[in-house]
Design a protein around this motif. Sequence first.
Motif, short mmCIF file in Angstrom:
data_model
loop_
_atom_site.label_atom_id
_atom_site.label_comp_id
_atom_site.label_asym_id
_atom_site.label_seq_id
_atom_site.Cartn_x
_atom_site.Cartn_y
_atom_site.Cartn_z
N MET A 66 39.59 25.72 36.38
CA MET A 66 39.70 27.07 36.86
C MET A 66 38.32 27.73 36.88
N ASN A 67 38.06 28.40 37.97
CA ASN A 67 36.82 29.14 38.14
C ASN A 67 36.99 30.52 37.49
N ASN A 68 36.00 31.02 36.78
CA ASN A 68 36.11 32.34 36.15
C ASN A 68 35.39 33.43 36.93
N GLN A 69 34.90 33.11 38.12
CA GLN A 69 34.22 34.10 38.94
C GLN A 69 35.12 34.53 40.08
N LYS A 70 34.99 35.78 40.48
CA LYS A 70 35.85 36.31 41.53
C LYS A 70 35.64 35.56 42.84
N ASN A 71 36.72 35.43 43.58
CA ASN A 71 36.69 34.86 44.91
C ASN A 71 36.86 36.03 45.87
N GLN A 72 35.79 36.43 46.53
CA GLN A 72 35.83 37.60 47.39
C GLN A 72 36.72 37.41 48.62
N SER A 73 37.23 36.22 48.82
CA SER A 73 38.15 35.96 49.93
C SER A 73 39.60 36.22 49.53
N ILE A 74 39.86 36.42 48.22
CA ILE A 74 41.23 36.64 47.75
C ILE A 74 41.27 37.93 46.93
N HIS A 85 43.44 36.91 37.53
CA HIS A 85 42.83 38.17 37.98
C HIS A 85 41.44 38.30 37.36
N ASP A 86 40.48 38.79 38.14
CA ASP A 86 39.09 38.90 37.68
C ASP A 86 38.91 39.86 36.51
N GLN A 87 39.75 40.86 36.37
CA GLN A 87 39.74 41.87 35.31
C GLN A 87 38.63 42.91 35.47
N LYS A 88 37.53 42.58 36.10
CA LYS A 88 36.48 43.57 36.35
C LYS A 88 36.64 44.21 37.71
N GLU A 89 37.13 43.42 38.66
CA GLU A 89 37.34 43.88 40.03
C GLU A 89 38.66 43.29 40.52
N ASN A 90 39.18 43.84 41.58
CA ASN A 90 40.48 43.40 42.09
C ASN A 90 40.37 42.17 42.99
N TYR A 91 40.02 41.05 42.34
CA TYR A 91 39.94 39.77 43.02
C TYR A 91 40.57 38.68 42.17
N CYS A 92 40.93 37.60 42.83
CA CYS A 92 41.45 36.41 42.17
C CYS A 92 40.27 35.49 41.83
N THR A 93 40.39 34.70 40.78
CA THR A 93 39.33 33.77 40.42
C THR A 93 39.61 32.34 40.88
N LEU A 94 40.77 32.12 41.51
CA LEU A 94 41.07 30.78 42.01
C LEU A 94 40.31 30.50 43.30
#
Length: 55
Positions: A1-9, A19-28
């Motif tokens: 699992m990636n722990n960085q936000k995916n700006q495409s999701i 959930h990224d927890q800092k911003e509204n993005y998924c980390t998958l």
Amino acid sequence: MNNQKNQSIACTVNNCTYHDQKENYCTLDKIQVGTHEPNPTKVECTDCQSFRYKM
């Protein structure tokens, strides 16, 4: 699992493990979208099947 936000999701489901927890993005890297209906016709008929509840 990636722990960085995916700006495409984009995602606003804070109680998901991915959930990224800092911003509204998924980390998958990708998600699986599915349905619980035999013939989906509305947004409400679709589901993020990658969702995992964050304990």
